[in-house]
Write a protein that holds these residues in place. Sequence first.
Motif, PDB file in Angstrom:
ATOM      1  N   VAL A  24       0.854  -1.185   0.000  1.00 55.46           N
ATOM      2  CA  VAL A  24       0.000   0.000   0.000  1.00 55.46           C
ATOM      3  C   VAL A  24       0.889   1.233   0.000  1.00 55.46           C
ATOM      4  O   VAL A  24       1.732   1.396   0.868  1.00 55.46           O
ATOM      5  CB  VAL A  24      -0.935   0.016   1.223  1.00 55.46           C
ATOM      6  CG1 VAL A  24      -1.719   1.306   1.278  1.00 55.46           C
ATOM      7  CG2 VAL A  24      -1.877  -1.171   1.171  1.00 55.46           C
ATOM      8  N   GLN A  28      -3.389   4.994  -1.822  1.00 57.68           N
ATOM      9  CA  GLN A  28      -4.107   3.763  -2.100  1.00 57.68           C
ATOM     10  C   GLN A  28      -5.103   3.455  -0.991  1.00 57.68           C
ATOM     11  O   GLN A  28      -4.938   3.889   0.147  1.00 57.68           O
ATOM     12  CB  GLN A  28      -3.134   2.596  -2.274  1.00 57.68           C
ATOM     13  CG  GLN A  28      -2.344   2.665  -3.573  1.00 57.68           C
ATOM     14  CD  GLN A  28      -1.519   1.421  -3.792  1.00 57.68           C
ATOM     15  OE1 GLN A  28      -0.869   0.933  -2.871  1.00 57.68           O
ATOM     16  NE2 GLN A  28      -1.532   0.907  -5.006  1.00 57.68           N
ATOM     17  N   ARG A  46      -7.630   5.163   3.539  1.00 60.95           N
ATOM     18  CA  ARG A  46      -6.579   5.569   2.607  1.00 60.95           C
ATOM     19  C   ARG A  46      -5.379   6.026   3.432  1.00 60.95           C
ATOM     20  O   ARG A  46      -5.525   6.613   4.495  1.00 60.95           O
ATOM     21  CB  ARG A  46      -7.070   6.711   1.713  1.00 60.95           C
ATOM     22  CG  ARG A  46      -6.019   7.210   0.711  1.00 60.95           C
ATOM     23  CD  ARG A  46      -6.650   8.197  -0.272  1.00 60.95           C
ATOM     24  NE  ARG A  46      -7.200   9.362   0.425  1.00 60.95           N
ATOM     25  CZ  ARG A  46      -8.051  10.215  -0.135  1.00 60.95           C
ATOM     26  NH1 ARG A  46      -8.470  10.021  -1.379  1.00 60.95           N
ATOM     27  NH2 ARG A  46      -8.507  11.258   0.554  1.00 60.95           N
TER      28      ARG A  46
END
Length: 365
Positions: A24, A28, A46
């Motif tokens: 991540v 993302q 996020r």
Amino acid sequence: MGDAMGRIGETAAAARLRGVAVPVTAGQCFIAADVGGTNARLSVVRTDAEGDIQVLCWRRYPCAAYPGLGAILAEFMDDHAAHAGIDCMVIATAGVVLDDEVINSNLPWRIALPQLRRDLRLRALHVVNDFAAAAHGTTRLQAGDSRLLTPGVDTAAPGPVLVVGPGTGLGAAICIPRDDAVAVLPTEAGMAAFAPGDAREIEILQWLRQRTQRHVCTEQLLSGPGLINIYRALAAMHGRAPLLDTPAAITLAARHGEPLALEAVLVFCGLLGSVIGDLAVIGSTGSVYVAGGVVPQVVDFLPRSAFHARLVDKGAMRPVLERVPVRLVENERLGVLGAASWYLQYLRERAHRDEAKQSRAAAAP
């Protein structure tokens, strides 16, 4: 499952589905879920460049109203466009993974991991112990996210942090700071034998042993169902019929001064202090966070109960416990924040292991 990564440290207290970790990066998104015995809390989160977690959307669902977690997830995704394109999910829940199913006696259904992966088209699906997630989540709390339960004692000594919570069951974990991360030790504290602290609690224990099994565990008294058990035991001891059958009804009656309900709530509060003190001693913890759904219902009774007296009444450890701050977490997103935080730390640690492995391979003759 045919995936590349095997299980790491799977136990009854903490288990994670085999899955290919999806790195991540900033911006993302992934789904973080906190699935308890009463409610499931889902979010899309996020991360930013500093590793902070932003909750884009969040919703709570009553578990008993749905045939399974898949139905909850389907409704969540239908309601929130933010999930589009997400193929990674982490679930915080109690229980154990057995044959790719999460089995939790407090859930109204099992969680079938292969079906979730298939239906949601996930590349990565992980399961982490709910109180391990809660412990991770405490590192993400802001100043206004908790309430001090020990007036005048608000400064924590460095060291481990205890996270404990009576809800549908009783969960606990110890969070140990290390460098720029934490090590979390999930526990099955709720399954430990109940230790009565006075003659009344001995009678309650005897009442429970006559109606259940010889092993009476702590969560049979220190949980939502546990408050009901205390109320019923006291009713039997006083020769009265138990008229209330939910924690909410008992606490409401206690607020209106109904004697039996008030006695049950005050007993519960005293037990809460006693168990927190025991766990704090066992874990050598410098501070405590209380989570779970029951304590917010009884928090206004704590000052008039034996909560603090029982917390510090641990013999030679009294001077230590008198300096341990206890805070009630009032941010309902603790579980999803913790699940997300656990996953980000897992990815960092996996990347470090991969780098170390590559360095060793490059240095080999």
